[in-house]
Design an enzyme around this catalytic site. Structure first.
Site, PDB file in Angstrom:
ATOM      1  N   GLU A 155      80.382 -37.441  58.634  1.00 10.62           N
ATOM      2  CA  GLU A 155      80.681 -37.727  57.220  1.00 10.62           C
ATOM      3  C   GLU A 155      80.369 -36.541  56.314  1.00 10.62           C
ATOM      4  O   GLU A 155      80.920 -36.429  55.212  1.00 10.62           O
ATOM      5  CB  GLU A 155      79.861 -38.944  56.739  1.00 10.62           C
ATOM      6  CG  GLU A 155      80.314 -40.260  57.332  1.00 10.62           C
ATOM      7  CD  GLU A 155      79.451 -41.444  56.878  1.00 10.62           C
ATOM      8  OE1 GLU A 155      79.844 -42.566  57.158  1.00 10.62           O
ATOM      9  OE2 GLU A 155      78.385 -41.246  56.259  1.00 10.62           O
ATOM     10  N   HIS A 207      73.034 -39.204  61.312  1.00  7.25           N
ATOM     11  CA  HIS A 207      72.877 -40.586  61.756  1.00  7.25           C
ATOM     12  C   HIS A 207      73.909 -40.915  62.822  1.00  7.25           C
ATOM     13  O   HIS A 207      74.978 -40.324  62.871  1.00  7.25           O
ATOM     14  CB  HIS A 207      72.937 -41.591  60.608  1.00  7.25           C
ATOM     15  CG  HIS A 207      74.254 -41.742  59.881  1.00  7.25           C
ATOM     16  ND1 HIS A 207      74.917 -40.701  59.295  1.00  7.25           N
ATOM     17  CD2 HIS A 207      74.998 -42.833  59.611  1.00  7.25           C
ATOM     18  CE1 HIS A 207      76.021 -41.149  58.694  1.00  7.25           C
ATOM     19  NE2 HIS A 207      76.100 -42.445  58.886  1.00  7.25           N
ATOM     20  N   HIS A 256      85.011 -47.701  55.183  1.00  3.29           N
ATOM     21  CA  HIS A 256      84.457 -48.092  56.482  1.00  3.29           C
ATOM     22  C   HIS A 256      85.211 -49.309  57.007  1.00  3.29           C
ATOM     23  O   HIS A 256      84.647 -50.400  57.127  1.00  3.29           O
ATOM     24  CB  HIS A 256      82.976 -48.409  56.350  1.00  3.29           C
ATOM     25  CG  HIS A 256      82.149 -47.280  55.795  1.00  3.29           C
ATOM     26  ND1 HIS A 256      82.150 -46.950  54.471  1.00  3.29           N
ATOM     27  CD2 HIS A 256      81.322 -46.398  56.398  1.00  3.29           C
ATOM     28  CE1 HIS A 256      81.330 -45.922  54.273  1.00  3.29           C
ATOM     29  NE2 HIS A 256      80.820 -45.567  55.428  1.00  3.29           N
ATOM     30  N   HIS A 260      75.289 -42.667  51.588  1.00  6.73           N
ATOM     31  CA  HIS A 260      75.760 -43.925  51.007  1.00  6.73           C
ATOM     32  C   HIS A 260      75.467 -45.126  51.921  1.00  6.73           C
ATOM     33  O   HIS A 260      76.281 -46.021  52.086  1.00  6.73           O
ATOM     34  CB  HIS A 260      77.238 -43.836  50.624  1.00  6.73           C
ATOM     35  CG  HIS A 260      78.179 -43.493  51.752  1.00  6.73           C
ATOM     36  ND1 HIS A 260      79.294 -42.712  51.582  1.00  6.73           N
ATOM     37  CD2 HIS A 260      78.176 -43.839  53.061  1.00  6.73           C
ATOM     38  CE1 HIS A 260      79.932 -42.596  52.735  1.00  6.73           C
ATOM     39  NE2 HIS A 260      79.279 -43.271  53.637  1.00  6.73           N
TER      40      HIS A 260
END
Lengths: 147, 289
Positions: free
Chosen positions: B244, B197, B59, B12
């Protein structure tokens, strides 16, 4: 008995755990305030005066003024909160992430297009990958600053 | 009775939303990302569910450090689009499904998962970018997402985050809850975030294609074993934000292989590096009913 924190030996990485969160509480809450357009305008008009409204440490304020995200993170900042400062400055997430490596924007973007940073040598402190402390700064941007 | 018909997994990345919103989706850099979702957009048009149960993480937008719920279920009739600092994304507000959400909350909490019930929260790119990838940009004359969405936010920002094992079992409990809802709804569960990431520090930009590929393989074929993977493996191998991926295990647990349908059918699989700082992974799994 101390809590187990096995992530302490990962190079170039600060895990935002409850301890970091406690250190950075006011820094991160300041960042949250930048989600409102009028606060972004007030911050940009006089950064120091805006920061002085928050019970942050002087060092945290200096780190924000310097836009040194690695410094902010050491003082308890978290990247998703700090991103609000970058957004206020019109920076993308890639520009923000790249700024922490010592690479120029172009160097960092090229690394990503070439498949990203390799995991090899970057799993544990003591190896010799690009993220290891002995290999900083990684690019021209960092070397420029060092001169 | 309601049933879970399929699950969708996708990264996302916020820059994907920015590329769409700023009209950059035709650029070669982004075409490589969006090409992986052409199939998916048609698939969703052909298989539009009645409700999407969308697992994502906030976030630092709805939740500051004032309050950090591990699992938060959105029970409101609608959810506004968050201003993350760049201004809100120009996408439709999200219409919820309060009846199903409340039913799931009641069932899952009684199954020992302590959800936080949220009746007001803005939703950020974690939720809207997957919708944009799967639905495309809604036209101006019909400015709405194709179906109601139940936002389900997982804390993966402040450690410790929930374990893969707990997420997988939560998915199972969600399946059970959906199956006891007394209306013939088709429900999809989407798991979002990842893949490898890292957005911080000198190790920013880490990508681990080999690890991601193995994760996708095991998510499909042997998720119960994958669920045993400890946090440290995600962080060390897939980057500090790669954690995540535990959210994908909620969606995978909701497929309920062992309760009857068996291993799901892989309708689509895609992997690409990079989108901004991130490896993009995407899967669609269908229950073989």
């Amino acid at each position: 008995m101390a809590l187990d924190k096995p992530y302490r030996d990962i190079p170039g990485t600060t895990i935002f755990d409850a301890e970091q969160s406690r250190l950075g509480f006011h820094l991160n809450q300041f960042c949250m305030s930048l989600m409102q357009a009028e606060n972004r305008a007030r911050f940009k008009a006089d950064e120091r005066a805006y920061l002085d409204q928050w019970p942050m440490t002087e060092e945290q304020k200096q780190a924000v003024l310097a836009r040194d995200l690695n410094w902010c993170i050491r003082l308890g900042g978290n990247i998703y909160f700090l991103a609000k400062i970058g957004a206020t400055d019109g920076k993308s997430f890639q520009q923000m992430a790249g700024s922490m490596t010592g690479m120029t924007e172009e160097e960092y973007r090229d690394m990503m297009i070439s498949g990203g940073r390799s995991i090899e040598g970057n799993r544990r402190l003591g190896e010799d990958g690009s993220a290891q402390p002995q290999n900083q700064p990684q690019g021209r941007a960092g070397r420029k600053e060092a001169n | 009775m309601a049933a879970i018909t399929a699950s969708v997994y996708t990264s996302h990345v916020p820059a994907i939303g920015a590329a769409l919103d700023l009209g950059k989706s035709g650029e070669p850099y982004w075409q490589k990302v969006f090409s992986g979702y052409e199939f998916s957009k048609q698939w969703l048009r052909d298989n539009t569910p009645d409700v999407i149960f969308l697992v994502y993480n906030d976030h630092a937008n709805a939740f500051s450090l004032d309050l950090i719920p591990t699992f938060a279920i959105g029970c409101a009739p609608e959810f506004a689009i968050a201003d993350e600092g760049w201004g809100p994304r120009p996408v439709p507000k999200v219409i919820g499904h309060p009846e199903l959400a409340a039913h799931i909350a009641q069932s899952v909490i009684q199954d020992d998962f302590d959800l936080t019930v949220v009746n007001k929260m803005p939703v950020d790119h974690g939720l809207t970018v997957p919708l944009s990838l799967m639905c495309g940009q809604p036209p101006a004359d019909k400015f709405a997402w194709p179906c109601p969405v139940i936002p389900f936010a997982v804390n993966v920002v402040q450690y410790p985050v929930p374990s893969g094992h707990r997420c997988f079992n939560l998915g199972r409990a969600i399946r059970k809850a959906v199956a006891s809802f007394d209306a013939p709804l088709k429900v999809q569960v989407w798991g979002t975030g990842g893949m490898s990431h890292q957005l911080q520090g000198p190790r920013a930009g880490l990508i681990n294609r080999e690890w991601d590929t193995a994760f996708l393989d095991q998510l499909i074929a042997d998720p119960a074993t994958l669920a045993q993977k400890p946090h440290i493996d995600y962080v060390r191998e897939a980057g500090s934000e790669g954690i995540e991926l535990v959210m994908w295990l909620i969606a995978r647990g909701a497929m309920g292989d062992e309760s009857g349908p068996g291993t799901p059918r892989v309708a689509h699989r895609f992997y690409h590096v990079p989108a901004s700082n991130t490896a993009v992974g995407h899967l669609i799994l269908e229950n073989q009913a």
